[in-house]
Write an enzyme that holds these catalytic residues in place. Structure first.
Site, mmCIF file in Angstrom:
data_model
loop_
_atom_site.group_PDB
_atom_site.id
_atom_site.type_symbol
_atom_site.label_atom_id
_atom_site.label_comp_id
_atom_site.label_asym_id
_atom_site.label_seq_id
_atom_site.Cartn_x
_atom_site.Cartn_y
_atom_site.Cartn_z
ATOM 1 N N LYS A 1 -60.811 61.603 -115.227
ATOM 2 C CA LYS A 1 -59.709 61.374 -116.179
ATOM 3 C C LYS A 1 -59.662 59.891 -116.488
ATOM 4 C CE LYS A 1 -56.290 63.600 -118.215
ATOM 5 N NZ LYS A 1 -56.195 65.038 -118.584
ATOM 6 N N ASP B 1 -56.080 63.945 -124.467
ATOM 7 C CA ASP B 1 -54.934 64.331 -123.634
ATOM 8 C C ASP B 1 -53.730 63.735 -124.370
ATOM 9 O OD1 ASP B 1 -54.325 65.511 -120.742
ATOM 10 O OD2 ASP B 1 -53.038 63.771 -120.939
HETATM 11 P P1 NDP Z 1 -49.737 65.387 -127.174
HETATM 12 O O1 NDP Z 1 -49.822 63.906 -127.160
HETATM 13 O O2 NDP Z 1 -50.321 66.136 -128.301
HETATM 14 O O3 NDP Z 1 -48.219 65.843 -127.026
HETATM 15 C C1 NDP Z 1 -47.466 65.464 -125.939
HETATM 16 C C2 NDP Z 1 -46.063 66.006 -126.102
HETATM 17 O O4 NDP Z 1 -45.341 65.831 -124.882
HETATM 18 C C3 NDP Z 1 -45.268 65.292 -127.155
HETATM 19 O O5 NDP Z 1 -44.319 66.159 -127.694
HETATM 20 C C4 NDP Z 1 -44.601 64.176 -126.351
HETATM 21 O O6 NDP Z 1 -43.430 63.652 -126.938
HETATM 22 C C5 NDP Z 1 -44.268 64.902 -125.078
HETATM 23 N N1 NDP Z 1 -44.219 63.955 -123.979
HETATM 24 C C6 NDP Z 1 -45.244 63.155 -123.568
HETATM 25 N N2 NDP Z 1 -44.848 62.361 -122.554
HETATM 26 C C7 NDP Z 1 -43.561 62.669 -122.340
HETATM 27 C C8 NDP Z 1 -42.607 62.211 -121.434
HETATM 28 N N3 NDP Z 1 -42.889 61.245 -120.521
HETATM 29 N N4 NDP Z 1 -41.359 62.781 -121.483
HETATM 30 C C9 NDP Z 1 -41.082 63.758 -122.393
HETATM 31 N N5 NDP Z 1 -41.943 64.220 -123.286
HETATM 32 C C10 NDP Z 1 -43.170 63.699 -123.260
HETATM 33 O O7 NDP Z 1 -50.382 65.839 -125.786
HETATM 34 P P2 NDP Z 1 -50.927 67.282 -125.356
HETATM 35 O O8 NDP Z 1 -50.159 68.349 -126.026
HETATM 36 O O9 NDP Z 1 -52.390 67.240 -125.467
HETATM 37 O O10 NDP Z 1 -50.591 67.266 -123.791
HETATM 38 C C11 NDP Z 1 -49.391 67.855 -123.252
HETATM 39 C C12 NDP Z 1 -49.615 68.183 -121.790
HETATM 40 O O11 NDP Z 1 -50.699 69.118 -121.685
HETATM 41 C C13 NDP Z 1 -50.006 67.012 -120.884
HETATM 42 O O12 NDP Z 1 -49.477 67.230 -119.594
HETATM 43 C C14 NDP Z 1 -51.535 67.112 -120.824
HETATM 44 O O13 NDP Z 1 -52.048 66.487 -119.685
HETATM 45 C C15 NDP Z 1 -51.690 68.627 -120.772
HETATM 46 N N6 NDP Z 1 -52.999 69.164 -121.146
HETATM 47 C C16 NDP Z 1 -53.566 68.879 -122.339
HETATM 48 C C17 NDP Z 1 -54.780 69.428 -122.678
HETATM 49 C C18 NDP Z 1 -55.408 69.218 -124.006
HETATM 50 O O14 NDP Z 1 -56.445 69.835 -124.255
HETATM 51 N N7 NDP Z 1 -54.863 68.406 -124.883
HETATM 52 C C19 NDP Z 1 -55.512 70.303 -121.743
HETATM 53 C C20 NDP Z 1 -54.782 70.613 -120.536
HETATM 54 C C21 NDP Z 1 -53.579 70.036 -120.261
HETATM 55 P P3 NDP Z 1 -43.477 62.194 -127.626
HETATM 56 O O15 NDP Z 1 -44.147 62.401 -128.936
HETATM 57 O O16 NDP Z 1 -42.059 61.770 -127.729
HETATM 58 O O17 NDP Z 1 -44.270 61.312 -126.696
HETATM 59 O O1 2IT Z 2 -56.093 68.107 -118.818
HETATM 60 C C1 2IT Z 2 -57.077 68.586 -119.432
HETATM 61 O O2 2IT Z 2 -57.696 69.569 -118.998
HETATM 62 C C2 2IT Z 2 -57.471 67.973 -120.697
HETATM 63 N N1 2IT Z 2 -56.813 67.041 -121.142
HETATM 64 C C3 2IT Z 2 -58.696 68.455 -121.417
HETATM 65 C C4 2IT Z 2 -59.929 67.856 -120.811
HETATM 66 C C5 2IT Z 2 -61.209 68.123 -121.566
HETATM 67 O O3 2IT Z 2 -62.223 67.544 -121.145
HETATM 68 O O4 2IT Z 2 -61.225 68.860 -122.548
#
Ligand code: NDP
Ligand code: 2IT
Length: 449
Positions: free
Chosen positions: A122, A162
């Site tokens: 990561k 992420d």
């Molecule tokens: P995005 O940046 O697309 O969206 C993040 C969302 O979460 C936004 O709505 C953001 O609000 C909110 N958020 C982020 N930080 C905080 C915080 N400290 N408190 C409250 N709200 C918060 O990210 P993703 O959708 O990609 O990621 C969301 C989660 O999913 C994370 O935990 C990530 O690690 C996990 N994840 C993502 C994957 C992927 O493929 N993208 C795969 C597996 C897991 P704001 O705009 O106000 O910051």
């Molecule tokens: O937390 C996760 O699994 C991700 N942000 C996606 C990682 C990836 O390599 O697609």
């Protein structure tokens, strides 16, 4: 186990999220250690909790006014027993080494569960993309990649997105890597479709999360039809979790960002979801604007003086935390139970505190932990790597079917491992045990390296 935990805490006392993630896995794998007494002498726990490599670097960049800023860049290469390091990049002001290590540690077990050949890593930066112009984000990404490019490669370490890193950032990062290395390779996943990206990768984490939840429901003869769902976040994972729930006949009534949440009792339908995508992905606005456009919805601003999040108090059947770590505490867990929630499936990484997890397990909730339920994202990243290596792209249905099969396989693996180790129906123990056993066996096969 206690000794390993206290050594970790002594060495890096400030890395709370990392300790939390390790503690949960160690608790689950106790029966595996009991069956394999030789692990102690082989220091398996010490080896699996120490990153193979940590890269920490300066990222200088210039804003549109000519002011220079300096951020910190990270890449934690945690474990390569199963394949090249694989995992996302997070750009968020809260990023620090402890958060990077927790995410890299989780990623090792998640990737192990996907059935594909990927190690875990990561990275990211404490850079905040919010309020920055496209040019500022580009200059930041270029500076970040100027250093990161020395450490990654299609057979070494393959980053992806992420929080705060989506298609725009992956484009800028890829462009810089290609220029520096003079090669067009699958060094990043989540690329745009026209230059090496995979169909379904943007959707994969959210869709996979709902496929996993659907499997948990099916175990009990239930479907999504008519289920009321709470979703947090409004980014990539929240959007596609919502989309798939709607497709399967469920109703989503909440979404959030760090400023607050919206509650729409009538449900977020396909048109409203299209507005959210435009608002968040193109206009980069705030979720409060949803309630301005749709008057039937209410907006509740975040209140840090509260010891709970009122989003989790609404009546519902299922909850999908898709924002960030520790967004559901013990009190929120109890709110979920009181509101009628019977299933929690984690789109985010470690969104539930240990107290919340205890509430889920005590109340026999169907609980899909992040490293199983959100593994669809990295799984399709793995499929993107395969397609890049073959220099071809699979159709949408093919990738989606593979994703479904992988989520089904993960679900089955978790159940089998749980049963095998005497904790039937406990998905969190099952995911940790199955993920751990595969990585440890590979590490032992490969000797003391
Ligand atoms: P995005 O940046 O697309 O969206 C993040 C969302 O979460 C936004 O709505 C953001 O609000 C909110 N958020 C982020 N930080 C905080 C915080 N400290 N408190 C409250 N709200 C918060 O990210 P993703 O959708 O990609 O990621 C969301 C989660 O999913 C994370 O935990 C990530 O690690 C996990 N994840 C993502 C994957 C992927 O493929 N993208 C795969 C597996 C897991 P704001 O705009 O106000 O910051
Ligand atoms: O937390 C996760 O699994 C991700 N942000 C996606 C990682 C990836 O390599 O697609």
């Amino acid at each position: 186990m206690d000794q390993v935990m206290s050594q970790l805490k002594e060495k890096d006392p400030e890395q709370r999220e990392f300790h939390q993630a390790v503690e949960e896995v160690l608790e689950s794998v106790k029966p595996v250690l009991d069956r394999n007494m030789e692990y102690r002498q082989l220091a398996v726990l010490q080896r699996i909790t120490e990153p193979e490599r940590v890269i920490l670097f300066r990222v200088p960049w210039m804003d549109d006014q000519g002011q220079v800023h300096v951020n910190r860049g990270f890449r934690v290469e945690m474990n390569s027993a199963l394949g090249p390091y694989k995992g996302g990049l997070r750009f968020h002001p809260s990023v620090n080494l402890g958060i990077m290590k927790f995410l890299a540690f989780e990623q090792v077990f998640k990737n192990s569960l996907t059935t594909l050949s990927m190690g875990g890593g990561k990275g990211g930066s404490d850079f905040d993309p919010k309020g920055k112009s496209d040019n500022e984000v580009m200059r930041f990404c270029q500076s970040f990649m100027a250093e990161l490019s020395r450490h990654i490669g299609p057979n070494t370490d393959v980053p992806a997105g992420d929080i705060g890193v989506g298609a725009r950032e992956i484009g800028f990062l890829f462009g810089m890597y290609k220029k520096l290395r003079n090669e067009f390779t699958g060094v990043l996943t989540g690329k745009s479709l026209s230059w090496g990206g995979s169909l379904i990768r943007p959707e994969a984490t959210g869709y996979g999360n709902v496929y996993f939840a659907a499997e948990m429901l099916a175990e009990h003869g239930e479907t999504f039809y008519g289920k009321v769902c709470l979703v947090s976040g409004s980014g990539n994972v929240a959007q596609f979790t919502t989309e798939k729930i709607l497709e399967l006949g469920g109703k989503v009534v909440t979404l959030s960002d760090s400023s607050g949440y919206i509650y729409d009792e009538a449900g977020i339908d396909a048109d409203k979801l299209a507005f959210v995508k435009l608002l968040k992905n193109v206009r980069r606005g705030r979720i409060s604007e949803y309630a301005e456009k749709y008057q039937e919805a209410v907006y509740v601003p975040s209140d840090s003086s509260l010891d709970h999040n009122p989003l989790w108090r609404h009546k519902a059947d299922c909850a999908f935390p898709c924002a960030t770590e520790n967004e559901i505490n013990g009190k929120d867990g109890l709110s979920l139970i009181e509101g009628g929630v019977r299933l929690v499936s984690e789109g985010a990484n470690m969104p539930s505190t240990p107290e919340a997890v205890d509430v889920y397990l005590d109340n026999k909730l169907l609980y899909g932990p992040g490293k199983a339920a959100n593994a669809g994202g990295v799984a399709v990243s793995g499929l993107e790597m395969s397609q890049n290596s073959m220099r071809l792209s699979w159709p949408r249905e093919e990738v989606d079917n593979r994703l479904k099969d992988i989520m089904k396989a993960i679900h089955k693996t978790c159940l089998h491992a749980a049963e095998d180790y005497g904790v039937k129906g406990n998905y969190v123990a099952g995911a940790n045990i199955a993920g751990f056993v595969k990585v440890v066996n590979a590490m032992l096969d490969q000797g003391l390296v």
